[in-house]
Design an enzyme around this catalytic site. Structure first.
Site, PDB file in Angstrom:
ATOM      1  N   HIS A 123       0.869  -1.179   0.000  1.00 32.84           N
ATOM      2  CA  HIS A 123       0.000   0.000   0.000  1.00 32.84           C
ATOM      3  C   HIS A 123       0.910   1.234   0.000  1.00 32.84           C
ATOM      4  O   HIS A 123       2.021   1.190   0.525  1.00 32.84           O
ATOM      5  CB  HIS A 123      -0.832  -0.055   1.285  1.00 32.84           C
ATOM      6  CG  HIS A 123      -1.876   1.007   1.415  1.00 32.84           C
ATOM      7  ND1 HIS A 123      -1.592   2.281   1.864  1.00 32.84           N
ATOM      8  CD2 HIS A 123      -3.204   0.982   1.192  1.00 32.84           C
ATOM      9  CE1 HIS A 123      -2.707   2.987   1.911  1.00 32.84           C
ATOM     10  NE2 HIS A 123      -3.700   2.225   1.502  1.00 32.84           N
ATOM     11  N   ASP A 182       3.520  -4.331   7.811  1.00 37.39           N
ATOM     12  CA  ASP A 182       2.253  -3.627   7.670  1.00 37.39           C
ATOM     13  C   ASP A 182       1.135  -4.666   7.835  1.00 37.39           C
ATOM     14  O   ASP A 182       0.872  -5.439   6.918  1.00 37.39           O
ATOM     15  CB  ASP A 182       2.188  -2.958   6.295  1.00 37.39           C
ATOM     16  CG  ASP A 182       0.837  -2.328   6.033  1.00 37.39           C
ATOM     17  OD1 ASP A 182      -0.053  -2.420   6.903  1.00 37.39           O
ATOM     18  OD2 ASP A 182       0.661  -1.761   4.937  1.00 37.39           O
ATOM     19  N   GLN A 234      -4.096  -5.137   6.920  1.00 38.72           N
ATOM     20  CA  GLN A 234      -5.092  -6.098   6.421  1.00 38.72           C
ATOM     21  C   GLN A 234      -5.041  -7.423   7.165  1.00 38.72           C
ATOM     22  O   GLN A 234      -5.966  -8.229   7.036  1.00 38.72           O
ATOM     23  CB  GLN A 234      -4.886  -6.357   4.916  1.00 38.72           C
ATOM     24  CG  GLN A 234      -5.165  -5.168   4.027  1.00 38.72           C
ATOM     25  CD  GLN A 234      -6.607  -4.667   4.095  1.00 38.72           C
ATOM     26  OE1 GLN A 234      -7.519  -5.383   4.505  1.00 38.72           O
ATOM     27  NE2 GLN A 234      -6.818  -3.431   3.709  1.00 38.72           N
ATOM     28  N   LYS A 260     -10.179  -0.811  10.734  1.00 31.92           N
ATOM     29  CA  LYS A 260     -10.393  -1.960   9.844  1.00 31.92           C
ATOM     30  C   LYS A 260     -10.742  -3.214  10.634  1.00 31.92           C
ATOM     31  O   LYS A 260     -10.945  -4.271  10.059  1.00 31.92           O
ATOM     32  CB  LYS A 260      -9.137  -2.222   9.007  1.00 31.92           C
ATOM     33  CG  LYS A 260      -8.838  -1.128   7.973  1.00 31.92           C
ATOM     34  CD  LYS A 260      -7.679  -1.541   7.100  1.00 31.92           C
ATOM     35  CE  LYS A 260      -7.006  -0.396   6.398  1.00 31.92           C
ATOM     36  NZ  LYS A 260      -7.765   0.150   5.270  1.00 31.92           N
ATOM     37  N   CYS A 282      -4.800   2.433  -3.542  1.00 32.04           N
ATOM     38  CA  CYS A 282      -3.516   2.908  -2.984  1.00 32.04           C
ATOM     39  C   CYS A 282      -2.413   1.879  -3.172  1.00 32.04           C
ATOM     40  O   CYS A 282      -1.526   1.758  -2.304  1.00 32.04           O
ATOM     41  CB  CYS A 282      -3.640   3.289  -1.502  1.00 32.04           C
ATOM     42  SG  CYS A 282      -4.751   4.652  -1.226  1.00 32.04           S
TER      43      CYS A 282
HETATM   44  N1  7TS Z   1      -1.661  -0.888   4.616  1.00 34.74           N
HETATM   45  C1  7TS Z   1      -2.557  -1.645   3.975  1.00 34.74           C
HETATM   46  C2  7TS Z   1      -2.170  -3.011   3.509  1.00 34.74           C
HETATM   47  C3  7TS Z   1      -3.829  -1.136   3.734  1.00 34.74           C
HETATM   48  O1  7TS Z   1      -4.725  -1.887   3.086  1.00 34.74           O
HETATM   49  C4  7TS Z   1      -4.162   0.169   4.188  1.00 34.74           C
HETATM   50  C5  7TS Z   1      -5.492   0.797   3.908  1.00 34.74           C
HETATM   51  C6  7TS Z   1      -3.196   0.884   4.885  1.00 34.74           C
HETATM   52  C7  7TS Z   1      -1.949   0.335   5.066  1.00 34.74           C
HETATM   53  C8  7TS Z   1      -3.453   2.262   5.411  1.00 34.74           C
HETATM   54  O2  7TS Z   1      -4.336   2.208   6.458  1.00 34.74           O
HETATM   55  P1  7TS Z   1      -4.812   3.576   7.157  1.00 34.74           P
HETATM   56  O3  7TS Z   1      -5.775   3.143   8.186  1.00 34.74           O
HETATM   57  O4  7TS Z   1      -3.584   4.196   7.719  1.00 34.74           O
HETATM   58  O5  7TS Z   1      -5.417   4.405   6.069  1.00 34.74           O
HETATM   59  N2  7TS Z   1      -6.182   0.228   2.844  1.00 34.74           N
HETATM   60  C9  7TS Z   1      -7.280   0.711   2.243  1.00 34.74           C
HETATM   61  C10 7TS Z   1      -7.912   0.032   1.212  1.00 34.74           C
HETATM   62  O6  7TS Z   1      -7.553  -1.052   0.767  1.00 34.74           O
HETATM   63  N3  7TS Z   1      -8.986   0.751   0.810  1.00 34.74           N
HETATM   64  O7  7TS Z   1      -9.053   1.863   1.550  1.00 34.74           O
HETATM   65  C11 7TS Z   1      -7.998   1.843   2.447  1.00 34.74           C
END
Ligand code: 7TS
Length: 410
Positions: free
Chosen positions: A125, A202, A205, A228, A367
């Site tokens: 991401h 990371d 997910q 999430k 992303c």
């Molecule tokens: N890493 C992964 C693998 C992700 O899927 C996401 C967000 C992030 C980092 C960032 O997370 P945040 O909470 O800091 O924004 N992924 C997604 C997605 O797949 N669709 O919207 C956000």
């Protein structure tokens, strides 16, 4: 024995799923972007604001002491949830993105030198790419990457040539948000540690969907987001204590200091050194309620439920002509999501048409542009599943996709 979840009764705990959208029952298939929240999490936020709201770590009165105790107790719940050795290794952040940036700015600026190598992967991401690009540029370090294979997994054949004696840091996702590929972290972490590099995982997910044991994994840093995993908008950075102790602060301000003089300051103990200013108190407490909910379901059961759902989805989606699902075919190697393309139909059109049936999916590059470049696709459509999703919703998704085909005469 694995007990499959009863998604129909789980759904009753989620007020948002009870509503009609465009006059139809809501089919929410975008949990990879953010999950919905059970009543208990909403109640925790509501109760906090109605009964306990006060700033933490500074009040002498009962309300402030209660707020502090609940905030710190939620931290201990996170510690137990991921099997960290100490609550001092759990830092609250805004989200996974901020957790990753914290490592890049604090550990990275202190430890990365010109000529060092930082290794990322093609599955990342943007939040696990851009901080390392910024760091590499600032320090004159080299950014390398582990490529993807045809099934959207990491291609590890050349691992020993990519991770070398020059590698100082490896940043890798535990589960791709596009292909769903689950990374063989044991192999990667063993190789990184063999050359003296640290590993930043990371888990944005992974933490919501798989049992996560940071001690068994032996990762140096692990980042994830509460939103999430049924929780509010708050994030977590786990870091090994010795590493966190040796790192300079990320942000400066209140709470992260021991003493401040006009010319210099000293830092608070872990983890407060990394929590400048008033944090997301209610959200952290709500995250504790989310962890209670997930623990009651059992993370093994969450995983088993999603394997069942994705197996069914892959089978049904294969029946839609011109539709191609990305990602591993082996269910043991993939999480509960399915990104796909339909030849001749833009993913935004698919998502907009599905919305008329109250089906929420995501369309775009999610992303993860480098991975889409590898696939030579500007965008994909993605359905992602969680504890409240049912096979009937997958039937509705597939029925609507057939409608999309009919509208485009394909
Ligand atoms: N890493 C992964 C693998 C992700 O899927 C996401 C967000 C992030 C980092 C960032 O997370 P945040 O909470 O800091 O924004 N992924 C997604 C997605 O797949 N669709 O919207 C956000």
């Amino acid at each position: 024995m694995k007990v499959p979840l009863n998604a129909s009764s789980i759904r009753e705990d989620f007020p948002i799923l009870q509503q009609l959208v465009h006059g139809k029952p809501l089919v929410y298939l975008d949990s990879a972007a953010t999950s919905q929240k059970p009543e208990s999490v909403i109640d925790a936020l509501d109760t906090y604001y109605r009964t306990t709201n006060a700033n933490i770590h500074r009040g002498i009165y009962q309300l402030a002491e209660q707020a502090t105790a609940q905030y710190e107790n939620a931290r201990k719940q996170v510690q137990q949830f991921i099997n960290a050795k100490s609550w001092r290794e759990i830092v609250w952040t805004r989200n996974a993105t901020e957790a990753l940036n914290l490592v890049a700015y604090s550990w990275g600026r202190q430890n990365i030198r010109a000529g060092d190598e930082i290794v990322i992967t093609m599955l990342e991401h943007h939040s696990n790419i851009v901080p390392w690009q910024l760091l590499a540029r600032e320090k004159g370090a080299t950014l390398k990457h582990i490529p993807a294979d045809g099934q959207g997994r990491l291609a590890l054949d050349d691992l020993d040539r990519i991770i070398t004696e020059k590698t100082k840091l490896v940043a890798v996702t535990m589960m791709s948000n596009v292909t769903g590929a689950i990374t063989p972290l044991d192999q990667l972490i063993a190789r990184a540690h063999a050359v003296g590099a640290i590993v930043v995982v990371d888990a944005a997910q992974a933490a919501p969907h798989l049992p996560l044991d940071v001690r068994a994994l032996d990762a140096d840093f692990v980042a994830f987001s509460g939103h999430k995993m049924l929780g509010p908008f708050v994030g977590v950075l786990y870091g090994k204590r010795a590493l966190l102790e040796a790192m300079p602060p990320f942000l400066g301000g209140g709470d992260m200091i021991r003493q401040v003089h006009l010319q210099e300051s000293s830092w608070n103990d872990l983890p407060h050194k990394f929590e400048a200013g008033t944090p997301a108190i209610a959200e952290a407490i709500g995250m504790g309620a989310a962890i209670d909910y997930l623990n009651a379901l059992g993370m093994e059961n969450v995983r088993a439920h999603e394997v069942q759902l994705v197996a069914y989805a892959l089978q049904k989606l294969a029946e839609v002509p011109t539709l191609r699902v990305l990602g591993p075919t082996n269910l043991a190697e993939r999480g509960g999501l399915a990104a796909f393309e339909m030849q001749g139909i833009h993913p935004h059109d698919i998502a907009a048409i599905l919305d008329r049936d109250a089906i929420c999916i995501r369309a775009g590059h999610h992303c993860a542009q480098p991975l889409h470049e590898y696939y030579d696709l500007p965008a994909t459509a993605r359905a992602s599943f969680y504890v409240y999703n049912t096979p009937e919703e997958i039937d509705q998704l597939v029925a609507s996709l057939h409608k999309v085909r009919a509208m485009f005469n394909i």
